[in-house]
Design an enzyme around this catalytic site. Structure first.
Site, PDB file in Angstrom:
ATOM      1  CB  ALA A 117       3.788   9.334  -2.145  1.00  0.00           C
ATOM      2  CE1 TYR A 149       0.504  18.031  -4.631  1.00  0.00           C
ATOM      3  CE2 TYR A 149      -1.817  17.408  -4.782  1.00  0.00           C
ATOM      4  CZ  TYR A 149      -0.544  17.182  -4.298  1.00  0.00           C
ATOM      5  OH  TYR A 149      -0.303  16.112  -3.465  1.00  0.00           O
TER       6      TYR A 149
END
Length: 334
Positions: A117, A149
């Protein structure tokens, strides 16, 4: 089938576990509850084909046993949410990269199928929409923590594709665009649950920035169906797929839609990014996926409208505010 979901007590992971159990799979989850919660899976604990472990995937011995046991691994364990990313950049990078490295390394020993994911964040500061899976990535400077991130999830993707190319581990990557629905927490900056809770409690609905930034929201039920379809489709191996809706809405408009649907007296106010997060915070102005690739593979794409999505979250949060919610919700699910 036997399914392993890392991060299975999280928002998406718990819905995925439900869907797999409903179709008869055996489901194993591992979650350290750093961003997930027991309330998400409490109603599943009595299911005869559900097994959960409250531990980290960094426990290599346990994770190895689970990988060996299962046919497909859904790797959802990750640091998530803008607020968590800004406040804990070291944890963000280490959790994402190290965790993915462990899962792929263990899967390589038995060539187990792995779905990774990923996130629309990897597109970074691109200003041309819709985003295609083969578009260039445009990240901000390293001094802006927000982009750590995006970079860590891009490394996850590179690792997954490298394991397929070099070690023939059947991997597929799902880039998720703003998945929302019941059980999502607003604790780490997720906008829809925050807006809904503010609206239902009569607080000001707080929009960060000028509200012109736009997003496309997808219901979690649509997302888990597509995740399962990708994980099991032989032609998806070694590929990257966007999962999201192409129904675009500005955050300012979203706030007023939540206010109207919740019949709330709340005011909508704007707060500068610097006050909400940190000095120099950068945001993506538009996030619109091109979903032609996944539609071509699976024959369908997300179908839940934005108003239906918002109604589902409003109904859940209203019930959540009632006494005895945890007991009644678990009993209803069982």
């Amino acid at each position: 089938m036997k399914i392993l979901i890392t991060g299975g007590a999280g928002f998406i992971g718990s819905h995925l576990a439900e869907q797999c159990l409903e179709r008869g799979d055996e489901v194993y989850i591992i979650d350290d509850l750093s961003t997930g919660g027991m309330d998400n899976i409490r109603h599943l604990k009595r299911h005869p084909k559900f097994v959960y472990y409250l531990d980290s995937i960094n426990n290599v011995q346990l994770t190895a046993e689970l990988v060996d046991t299962c046919d497909i691994i859904y790797h959802l364990a990750a640091a998530v949410g803008v607020r968590l990313i800004v406040e804990s950049p070291v944890n963000t990078i280490e959790t994402n990269v190290r965790g993915t490295e462990i899962v792929l390394g263990l899967a390589a020993k038995k060539r187990k199928r792995v779905l990774i994911a990923s996130t629309s964040e990897v597109y970074g500061k691109r200003d041309h929409v819709p985003f295609r899976e083969d578009d260039d990535l445009v990240l901000g400077p390293t001094v802006i923590g927000r982009w750590s991130y995006a970079c860590s999830k891009a490394i996850d993707e590179f690792l997954a594709l490298a394991y397929w190319k070099e070690k023939r581990v059947p991997t597929v990557i799902a880039r998720l665009f703003n998945t929302v629905g019941p059980r999502q927490t607003g604790r780490y900056g997720m906008v829809v649950p925050n807006f809904v809770r503010q609206a239902l409690s009569g607080q000001d609905i707080t929009v960060f920035g000028d509200g012109h930034q736009s997003r496309c929201f997808t219901h979690v039920s649509d997302v888990v169906q597509l995740l399962i379809g990708l994980a099991e489709h032989p032609d998806a191996v070694g590929q990257v797929y966007n999962i999201g809706s192409n129904q675009e809405v500005s955050i300012q408009e979203l706030a007023y839609r939540v206010k109207a649907l919740a019949e709330s007296p709340s005011k909508v106010i704007n707060i500068p990014y610097e006050q909400a997060y940190e000095e120099g915070f950068e945001d993506m102005m538009r996030r619109v996926p091109d979903i032609s690739k996944i539609r071509g593979l699976l024959g369908h794409a997300p179908k839940t409208s934005l108003d239906e999505i918002l109604y589902s979250v409003i109904a859940y949060e209203r019930e959540r505010m009632t006494p005895g919610f945890a007991v009644s919700a678990a009993a209803h699910a069982l």
